[in-house]
Every structure is written in C-alpha cells, then in structure tokens.
Motif scaffolding. Structure first.
Motif, PDB file in Angstrom:
ATOM      1  N   MET A 142       0.931  -1.100   0.165  1.00 16.56           N
ATOM      2  CA  MET A 142       0.020   0.079   0.035  1.00 16.56           C
ATOM      3  C   MET A 142       1.013   1.367   0.038  1.00 16.56           C
ATOM      4  SD  MET A 142      -2.454   1.319   2.878  1.00 16.56           S
ATOM      5  CE  MET A 142      -4.301   1.018   2.097  1.00 16.56           C
ATOM      6  N   THR A 143       0.457   2.258  -0.784  1.00 18.52           N
ATOM      7  CA  THR A 143       1.293   3.525  -0.838  1.00 18.52           C
ATOM      8  C   THR A 143       0.984   4.304   0.752  1.00 18.52           C
ATOM      9  OG1 THR A 143       0.798   3.751  -3.250  1.00 18.52           O
ATOM     10  CG2 THR A 143       1.315   5.513  -2.060  1.00 18.52           C
ATOM     11  N   THR A 144       2.034   4.796   0.992  1.00 19.14           N
ATOM     12  CA  THR A 144       2.010   5.392   2.303  1.00 19.14           C
ATOM     13  C   THR A 144       2.536   6.700   2.249  1.00 19.14           C
ATOM     14  OG1 THR A 144       2.420   3.143   3.496  1.00 19.14           O
ATOM     15  CG2 THR A 144       2.552   5.203   4.816  1.00 19.14           C
ATOM     16  N   ILE A 145       2.075   7.723   2.854  1.00 19.98           N
ATOM     17  CA  ILE A 145       2.494   9.052   3.002  1.00 19.98           C
ATOM     18  C   ILE A 145       2.681   9.568   4.574  1.00 19.98           C
ATOM     19  CG2 ILE A 145       2.006  11.411   2.754  1.00 19.98           C
ATOM     20  CD1 ILE A 145       0.310  10.947   0.272  1.00 19.98           C
ATOM     21  N   VAL A 146       3.653   9.980   4.730  1.00 17.48           N
ATOM     22  CA  VAL A 146       4.005  10.275   6.264  1.00 17.48           C
ATOM     23  C   VAL A 146       4.058  11.956   6.388  1.00 17.48           C
ATOM     24  CG1 VAL A 146       5.250  10.127   8.252  1.00 17.48           C
ATOM     25  CG2 VAL A 146       5.112   8.177   7.065  1.00 17.48           C
ATOM     26  N   THR A 147       3.304  12.449   7.093  1.00 17.77           N
ATOM     27  CA  THR A 147       3.581  14.050   7.179  1.00 17.77           C
ATOM     28  C   THR A 147       3.890  14.332   8.599  1.00 17.77           C
ATOM     29  OG1 THR A 147       1.447  14.293   5.823  1.00 17.77           O
ATOM     30  CG2 THR A 147       2.159  16.138   7.230  1.00 17.77           C
ATOM     31  N   ILE A 148       5.203  15.319   8.592  1.00 15.35           N
ATOM     32  CA  ILE A 148       5.619  15.567   9.785  1.00 15.35           C
ATOM     33  C   ILE A 148       5.260  16.834  10.364  1.00 15.35           C
ATOM     34  CG2 ILE A 148       7.914  16.197  10.803  1.00 15.35           C
ATOM     35  CD1 ILE A 148       9.327  14.493   8.626  1.00 15.35           C
ATOM     36  N   ASP A 204       6.399   5.988   0.912  1.00 12.98           N
ATOM     37  CA  ASP A 204       6.496   6.357  -0.491  1.00 12.98           C
ATOM     38  C   ASP A 204       6.606   8.072  -0.418  1.00 12.98           C
ATOM     39  OD1 ASP A 204       5.742   3.864  -1.881  1.00 12.98           O
ATOM     40  OD2 ASP A 204       4.160   4.076  -0.523  1.00 12.98           O
ATOM     41  N   ALA A 205       6.298   8.893   0.425  1.00 12.88           N
ATOM     42  CA  ALA A 205       6.548   9.993   0.587  1.00 12.88           C
ATOM     43  C   ALA A 205       6.678  10.546   2.047  1.00 12.88           C
ATOM     44  CB  ALA A 205       5.336  10.960  -0.093  1.00 12.88           C
ATOM     45  N   ILE A 206       7.569  11.499   2.304  1.00 12.78           N
ATOM     46  CA  ILE A 206       7.684  12.295   3.513  1.00 12.78           C
ATOM     47  C   ILE A 206       7.554  13.698   3.292  1.00 12.78           C
ATOM     48  CG2 ILE A 206       9.298  12.813   5.443  1.00 12.78           C
ATOM     49  CD1 ILE A 206      10.270   9.925   5.119  1.00 12.78           C
ATOM     50  N   LEU A 207       6.431  14.271   3.952  1.00 10.85           N
ATOM     51  CA  LEU A 207       6.157  15.807   3.966  1.00 10.85           C
ATOM     52  C   LEU A 207       6.367  16.371   5.031  1.00 10.85           C
ATOM     53  CD1 LEU A 207       3.162  14.845   1.908  1.00 10.85           C
ATOM     54  CD2 LEU A 207       5.211  15.126   0.837  1.00 10.85           C
ATOM     55  N   VAL A 208       6.990  17.664   4.865  1.00 12.98           N
ATOM     56  CA  VAL A 208       7.118  18.527   6.203  1.00 12.98           C
ATOM     57  C   VAL A 208       6.018  19.663   6.026  1.00 12.98           C
ATOM     58  CG1 VAL A 208       8.708  19.897   7.482  1.00 12.98           C
ATOM     59  CG2 VAL A 208       9.577  18.101   5.886  1.00 12.98           C
ATOM     60  N   ASN A 209       5.326  19.538   7.040  1.00 11.16           N
ATOM     61  CA  ASN A 209       4.295  20.548   7.139  1.00 11.16           C
ATOM     62  C   ASN A 209       4.838  21.825   7.671  1.00 11.16           C
ATOM     63  OD1 ASN A 209       0.922  20.198   7.224  1.00 11.16           O
ATOM     64  ND2 ASN A 209       1.838  22.101   8.312  1.00 11.16           N
ATOM     65  N   GLY A 210       4.394  23.004   7.168  1.00  9.18           N
ATOM     66  CA  GLY A 210       4.908  24.426   7.577  1.00  9.18           C
ATOM     67  C   GLY A 210       4.369  24.680   9.184  1.00  9.18           C
ATOM     68  N   GLY A 211       5.057  25.485   9.637  1.00  9.98           N
ATOM     69  CA  GLY A 211       4.465  26.058  11.039  1.00  9.98           C
ATOM     70  C   GLY A 211       5.912  27.021  11.325  1.00  9.98           C
ATOM     71  N   THR A 212       5.509  28.081  12.232  1.00  9.74           N
ATOM     72  CA  THR A 212       6.556  28.974  12.804  1.00  9.74           C
ATOM     73  C   THR A 212       7.670  28.281  13.418  1.00  9.74           C
ATOM     74  OG1 THR A 212       5.482  29.286  14.758  1.00  9.74           O
ATOM     75  CG2 THR A 212       4.723  30.657  12.835  1.00  9.74           C
ATOM     76  N   ILE A 213       7.702  27.269  13.830  1.00  8.54           N
ATOM     77  CA  ILE A 213       8.942  26.405  14.614  1.00  8.54           C
ATOM     78  C   ILE A 213      10.110  26.614  13.500  1.00  8.54           C
ATOM     79  CG2 ILE A 213       8.493  24.369  14.038  1.00  8.54           C
ATOM     80  CD1 ILE A 213       9.319  23.581  16.894  1.00  8.54           C
ATOM     81  N   TRP A 214       9.841  26.185  12.185  1.00  6.12           N
ATOM     82  CA  TRP A 214      10.859  26.192  11.332  1.00  6.12           C
ATOM     83  C   TRP A 214      11.619  27.585  11.255  1.00  6.12           C
ATOM     84  CZ3 TRP A 214      11.974  21.204  10.814  1.00  6.12           C
ATOM     85  CH2 TRP A 214      10.684  20.251  10.856  1.00  6.12           C
ATOM     86  N   SER A 215      11.395  28.379  11.629  1.00  3.41           N
ATOM     87  CA  SER A 215      11.844  29.694  11.490  1.00  3.41           C
ATOM     88  C   SER A 215      12.521  30.374  12.679  1.00  3.41           C
ATOM     89  CB  SER A 215      11.218  31.021  10.816  1.00  3.41           C
ATOM     90  OG  SER A 215      10.050  31.006  11.347  1.00  3.41           O
ATOM     91  N   THR A 216      12.572  29.314  13.788  1.00  2.00           N
ATOM     92  CA  THR A 216      12.990  29.806  15.162  1.00  2.00           C
ATOM     93  C   THR A 216      14.267  29.046  15.280  1.00  2.00           C
ATOM     94  OG1 THR A 216      11.800  28.108  16.438  1.00  2.00           O
ATOM     95  CG2 THR A 216      10.648  30.056  15.953  1.00  2.00           C
TER      96      THR A 216
END
Length: 189
Positions: free
Chosen positions: A1-7, A65-77
C-alpha cells in the motif's frame, strides 16, 4: 500500500497538508500517517490536537513513499527540530520528499535544495539554513516538482497536493479534475 508520512510540529499550519492527506486517504486509499519529533502530541496553529502515529526518529524511509514537512512557525526559530538525517535518508532511498511553507526550510537545512529547482515563501526564507541552492530557486505561486523533491509556498496547498500525488504516479484526468475543483476559486471570473 502507498504510504505518506506528514511531519507535524507544535504550532503546525493545519491547512497546508489537510487537503492532500484527506484526498490521498479518502479518494486514493493511500495510507496517511503522521509523525512528530519524539512522537509527542502537537497542537496546530488553529488549535487542532494530533496524537501522531510515530516519532520522526522511527520513520522507516524504505517503507514509505513520501515524507512531507508541514509548515509552521517553529521552522524559522532556533527551536526547530533537526530532521535532516531522516530527509536525506528518504531522498537517498528514492522516497518523495516535500515541504510546504516554512517546512521548505527543513529541506534546505538537509541540503536537498542545493541542486534542484524549488520554491518557498520567498528566497529570503532560506539563507539562514546553510542553503546553497539560490541558483535553482524559482519564484512561483505554485508548487515546484523536480525529480522527487516537491516544494511550495504556504499559499499553494492545492498544487502541492497535485505535485506530491504526481510523484506517486497518480497524475491522470481524475487528479486534474480534483485539482481544478479545489482551485476553482482562484480562476479568473
């Protein structure tokens, strides 16, 4: 099965991957999973509380099959989680790696944008990451796909969804219809 993980991270921007995960799960029967640093529950910018399926550290990159990085303000701190090793391992394994909005900075920190076409909220959002890909930056209101790297500004969740699903071999008339349906409000009247 195709799997996507979102961080997801504390304060993640809930709208950025919601359409992608819902469409993938309901329409395409793709397994959607969520990971957080340390496997801790997180609360979105909008107050949505999520109990993740796993810790980022436990992602088995050769089983997704995919790893996605969701946005959020923590990435710019200075408190951003360092997920570079997971992203580099996923890319090396041929897994799709994507980032949207401030989540693109995680890909820049991992060195994944140094030699591929990409976009972000703006080129000024990337230099503090050790980023060396300015020559490949594309100013675009839509997602940019280069190989199995997908990047998008935070204003492009629909085209981000399309590009990610395209990397999974799902680009067809059905996907084009679905994208048109959700992007209709942005078409000229």
């Amino acid at each position: 099965m195709t799997t996507i993980v979102t961080i997801l991270t504390p304060g993640y921007a809930d709208w950025e991957t919601a359409l992608l995960n819902a469409g993938a799960r309901e329409y395409y029967q793709i397994e959607t999973r969520f990971a957080t640093p340390g496997g801790e529950p997180v609360t979105s910018a909008g107050g949505l509380k999520v109990m993740p399926n796993m810790a980022v550290e436990d992602i088995e990159v050769d089983r997704v099959d995919a790893i996605l990085v969701n946005g959020g303000t923590i990435w710019s701190t200075e408190d951003y989680p360092d997920i570079s090793s997971v992203l580099r391992a996923a890319h090396a394994a041929g897994t799709t790696v994507g980032g949207i909005c401030d989540g693109v900075t995680a890909l820049a920190r991992a060195g994944l944008l140094d030699s591929v076409r990409h976009t972000a909220n703006g080129p000024e959002s990337l230099p503090e990451t050790g980023y060396a890909g300015v020559a490949h930056y594309v100013e675009s209101p839509r997602a940019v796909l280069d190989g199995r790297i997908v990047t998008a500004p935070g204003t492009a969740p629909v085209s981000f969804m399309g590009a990610v699903l395209e990397t999974l071999g799902l680009r067809n008339g059905d996907l084009d219809f679905y994208l048109g349906l959700y992007a209709a409000e942005h078409q000229a009247a």
